[in-house]
Design a protein around this motif. Sequence first.
Motif, PDB file in Angstrom:
ATOM      1  N   ASP A 125       1.023  -1.311  -0.122  1.00  0.00           N
ATOM      2  CA  ASP A 125      -0.117   0.003   0.083  1.00  0.00           C
ATOM      3  C   ASP A 125       0.885   1.179   0.113  1.00  0.00           C
ATOM      4  OD1 ASP A 125      -2.075   2.020   0.236  1.00  0.00           O
ATOM      5  OD2 ASP A 125      -2.782   1.050   2.144  1.00  0.00           O
ATOM      6  N   ARG A 126       0.724   1.896  -1.070  1.00  0.00           N
ATOM      7  CA  ARG A 126       1.659   3.200  -1.177  1.00  0.00           C
ATOM      8  C   ARG A 126       0.984   4.325  -1.760  1.00  0.00           C
ATOM      9  NH1 ARG A 126       4.312  -0.377   0.747  1.00  0.00           N
ATOM     10  NH2 ARG A 126       6.257  -1.139   0.353  1.00  0.00           N
ATOM     11  N   LYS A 127       1.357   5.567  -1.281  1.00  0.00           N
ATOM     12  CA  LYS A 127       0.816   6.804  -1.783  1.00  0.00           C
ATOM     13  C   LYS A 127       1.932   7.597  -2.462  1.00  0.00           C
ATOM     14  CE  LYS A 127      -2.819   7.239   1.736  1.00  0.00           C
ATOM     15  NZ  LYS A 127      -3.294   8.275   2.644  1.00  0.00           N
ATOM     16  N   TYR A 128       1.304   8.234  -3.620  1.00  0.00           N
ATOM     17  CA  TYR A 128       2.222   9.075  -4.648  1.00  0.00           C
ATOM     18  C   TYR A 128       1.313  10.079  -4.691  1.00  0.00           C
ATOM     19  CZ  TYR A 128       4.728   4.580  -5.127  1.00  0.00           C
ATOM     20  OH  TYR A 128       5.445   3.494  -4.712  1.00  0.00           O
ATOM     21  N   GLY A 129       1.711  11.342  -4.216  1.00  0.00           N
ATOM     22  CA  GLY A 129       0.814  12.467  -4.371  1.00  0.00           C
ATOM     23  C   GLY A 129      -0.581  12.369  -4.064  1.00  0.00           C
ATOM     24  N   LYS A 130      -1.562  12.533  -4.890  1.00  0.00           N
ATOM     25  CA  LYS A 130      -2.885  12.257  -4.796  1.00  0.00           C
ATOM     26  C   LYS A 130      -3.341  10.862  -5.330  1.00  0.00           C
ATOM     27  CE  LYS A 130      -4.096  17.107  -5.845  1.00  0.00           C
ATOM     28  NZ  LYS A 130      -4.830  18.071  -6.510  1.00  0.00           N
ATOM     29  N   CYS A 131      -2.244  10.165  -5.451  1.00  0.00           N
ATOM     30  CA  CYS A 131      -2.846   8.720  -5.825  1.00  0.00           C
ATOM     31  C   CYS A 131      -2.276   7.590  -4.927  1.00  0.00           C
ATOM     32  CB  CYS A 131      -2.014   8.283  -7.388  1.00  0.00           C
ATOM     33  SG  CYS A 131      -2.203   6.753  -8.089  1.00  0.00           S
ATOM     34  N   ARG A 132      -3.421   6.631  -4.617  1.00  0.00           N
ATOM     35  CA  ARG A 132      -3.039   5.286  -3.684  1.00  0.00           C
ATOM     36  C   ARG A 132      -2.841   4.378  -4.850  1.00  0.00           C
ATOM     37  NH1 ARG A 132      -6.662   3.401   1.105  1.00  0.00           N
ATOM     38  NH2 ARG A 132      -5.196   1.752   1.986  1.00  0.00           N
ATOM     39  N   ILE A 133      -1.560   3.522  -4.517  1.00  0.00           N
ATOM     40  CA  ILE A 133      -1.662   2.165  -5.181  1.00  0.00           C
ATOM     41  C   ILE A 133      -1.791   1.026  -4.169  1.00  0.00           C
ATOM     42  CG2 ILE A 133      -0.399   0.589  -6.575  1.00  0.00           C
ATOM     43  CD1 ILE A 133       0.613   3.202  -8.071  1.00  0.00           C
ATOM     44  N   CYS A 134      -2.546  -0.015  -4.398  1.00  0.00           N
ATOM     45  CA  CYS A 134      -2.669  -0.960  -3.417  1.00  0.00           C
ATOM     46  C   CYS A 134      -2.349  -2.327  -4.142  1.00  0.00           C
ATOM     47  CB  CYS A 134      -3.945  -1.085  -2.726  1.00  0.00           C
ATOM     48  SG  CYS A 134      -4.165  -0.057  -1.131  1.00  0.00           S
ATOM     49  N   LEU A 135      -1.762  -3.313  -3.799  1.00  0.00           N
ATOM     50  CA  LEU A 135      -1.534  -4.655  -4.301  1.00  0.00           C
ATOM     51  C   LEU A 135      -2.277  -5.345  -3.325  1.00  0.00           C
ATOM     52  CD1 LEU A 135       1.993  -4.923  -5.534  1.00  0.00           C
ATOM     53  CD2 LEU A 135       0.101  -3.776  -6.710  1.00  0.00           C
ATOM     54  N   VAL A 136      -3.226  -6.124  -3.978  1.00  0.00           N
ATOM     55  CA  VAL A 136      -4.072  -7.197  -3.250  1.00  0.00           C
ATOM     56  C   VAL A 136      -3.909  -8.563  -3.909  1.00  0.00           C
ATOM     57  CG1 VAL A 136      -5.541  -5.290  -2.433  1.00  0.00           C
ATOM     58  CG2 VAL A 136      -6.252  -6.951  -4.321  1.00  0.00           C
ATOM     59  N   GLN A 137      -4.253  -9.465  -2.977  1.00  0.00           N
ATOM     60  CA  GLN A 137      -4.032 -10.997  -3.224  1.00  0.00           C
ATOM     61  C   GLN A 137      -5.223 -11.788  -2.401  1.00  0.00           C
ATOM     62  OE1 GLN A 137      -0.320 -12.662  -2.442  1.00  0.00           O
ATOM     63  NE2 GLN A 137       0.012 -13.359  -4.679  1.00  0.00           N
ATOM     64  N   LEU A 138      -5.601 -12.816  -3.116  1.00  0.00           N
ATOM     65  CA  LEU A 138      -6.524 -13.728  -2.328  1.00  0.00           C
ATOM     66  C   LEU A 138      -5.959 -14.110  -0.953  1.00  0.00           C
ATOM     67  CD1 LEU A 138      -8.342 -15.799  -5.166  1.00  0.00           C
ATOM     68  CD2 LEU A 138      -9.429 -13.771  -3.637  1.00  0.00           C
ATOM     69  N   ALA A 139      -6.491 -14.291  -0.062  1.00  0.00           N
ATOM     70  CA  ALA A 139      -5.785 -14.537   1.340  1.00  0.00           C
ATOM     71  C   ALA A 139      -5.749 -16.261   0.981  1.00  0.00           C
ATOM     72  CB  ALA A 139      -6.741 -14.475   2.468  1.00  0.00           C
ATOM     73  N   VAL A 140      -4.590 -16.596   1.542  1.00  0.00           N
ATOM     74  CA  VAL A 140      -4.133 -18.172   1.466  1.00  0.00           C
ATOM     75  C   VAL A 140      -5.400 -18.945   1.719  1.00  0.00           C
ATOM     76  CG1 VAL A 140      -2.425 -19.557   1.997  1.00  0.00           C
ATOM     77  CG2 VAL A 140      -1.613 -17.379   1.758  1.00  0.00           C
ATOM     78  N   SER A 141      -6.079 -18.851   2.844  1.00  0.00           N
ATOM     79  CA  SER A 141      -7.125 -19.721   3.029  1.00  0.00           C
ATOM     80  C   SER A 141      -8.211 -19.802   1.979  1.00  0.00           C
ATOM     81  CB  SER A 141      -7.760 -19.339   4.362  1.00  0.00           C
ATOM     82  OG  SER A 141      -8.216 -18.079   4.307  1.00  0.00           O
ATOM     83  N   SER A 142      -8.390 -18.774   1.077  1.00  0.00           N
ATOM     84  CA  SER A 142      -9.257 -18.800   0.183  1.00  0.00           C
ATOM     85  C   SER A 142      -9.037 -19.575  -1.314  1.00  0.00           C
ATOM     86  CB  SER A 142     -10.065 -17.553  -0.027  1.00  0.00           C
ATOM     87  OG  SER A 142      -8.880 -16.552  -0.542  1.00  0.00           O
ATOM     88  N   CYS A 143      -7.515 -19.537  -1.197  1.00  0.00           N
ATOM     89  CA  CYS A 143      -6.970 -20.045  -2.563  1.00  0.00           C
ATOM     90  C   CYS A 143      -7.234 -21.518  -2.921  1.00  0.00           C
ATOM     91  CB  CYS A 143      -5.471 -19.892  -2.772  1.00  0.00           C
ATOM     92  SG  CYS A 143      -5.127 -18.141  -2.472  1.00  0.00           S
TER      93      CYS A 143
END
Length: 234
Positions: free
Chosen positions: A216-234
């Motif tokens: 989860d990172r912020k660059y000025g007015k923009c936010r970028i999140c990387l998400v993934q399915l939780a291991v238990s749901s894969c």
Amino acid sequence: MLFCLHLIVVDIDKESIASDKGACSLAAKAISPLLSLTMSTTIKKTMPNIIAGKRKGAKLQVPEGIGVRPTLNRVREALFSMLFSELGTFEDCSVLDPFAGAGLLGLEAWSRGAAHVDFVEQNKAHFAILKKNIETLRAQNEVTAILGQTPRDWARLNGRKYDLVLCDPPYAEGLLPGTLQALVQNELLNPGAIVSLESDAENPLEIPEPFEIIKDRKYGKCRICLVQLAVSSC
């Protein structure tokens, strides 16, 4: 940016200025809105380019107008650095760009080695620019672009599953939670798949289960999140 300014000449009697100190101020006020208007109507946007990979440096067209917000080069560079640190490589990845616009994100992934990229864009004018960019990069054999709506028209993508999904929807429309849910409901994610989410840094971002944030990172007015399915749901 390229600035094109027209020379504006105002004929002011020197003696009048000397005798009336307010004349200079009056002249400046007269010139200011004209100069501002001239500048605002002649600024040209710098064309974004592919940052890395087999088509590094290639220029891409982007749509213009109110509400259009192509991802800036520096933000794309930060995003793909984050993705590379998680994936290790883009080689052989199957990629979905569900809010494609001009295709900046998906084409960057393609240039870096993605095996196939699917684009979805609902705006006809933006879709035409996307197609031109695909042709410019000669990527036609390794991408699919459809004029349609996410997630309604995903069924037209031949049932592919994805290792990477690049989500950059209009910030104000709140489309990210529903898009994540649709990815799960339609079983479009391969095990270990990563979904990138670009959103307004000032607003909270709802991440529905079974996803979890891995970066989860912020660059000025923009936010970028990387998400993934939780291991238990894969």
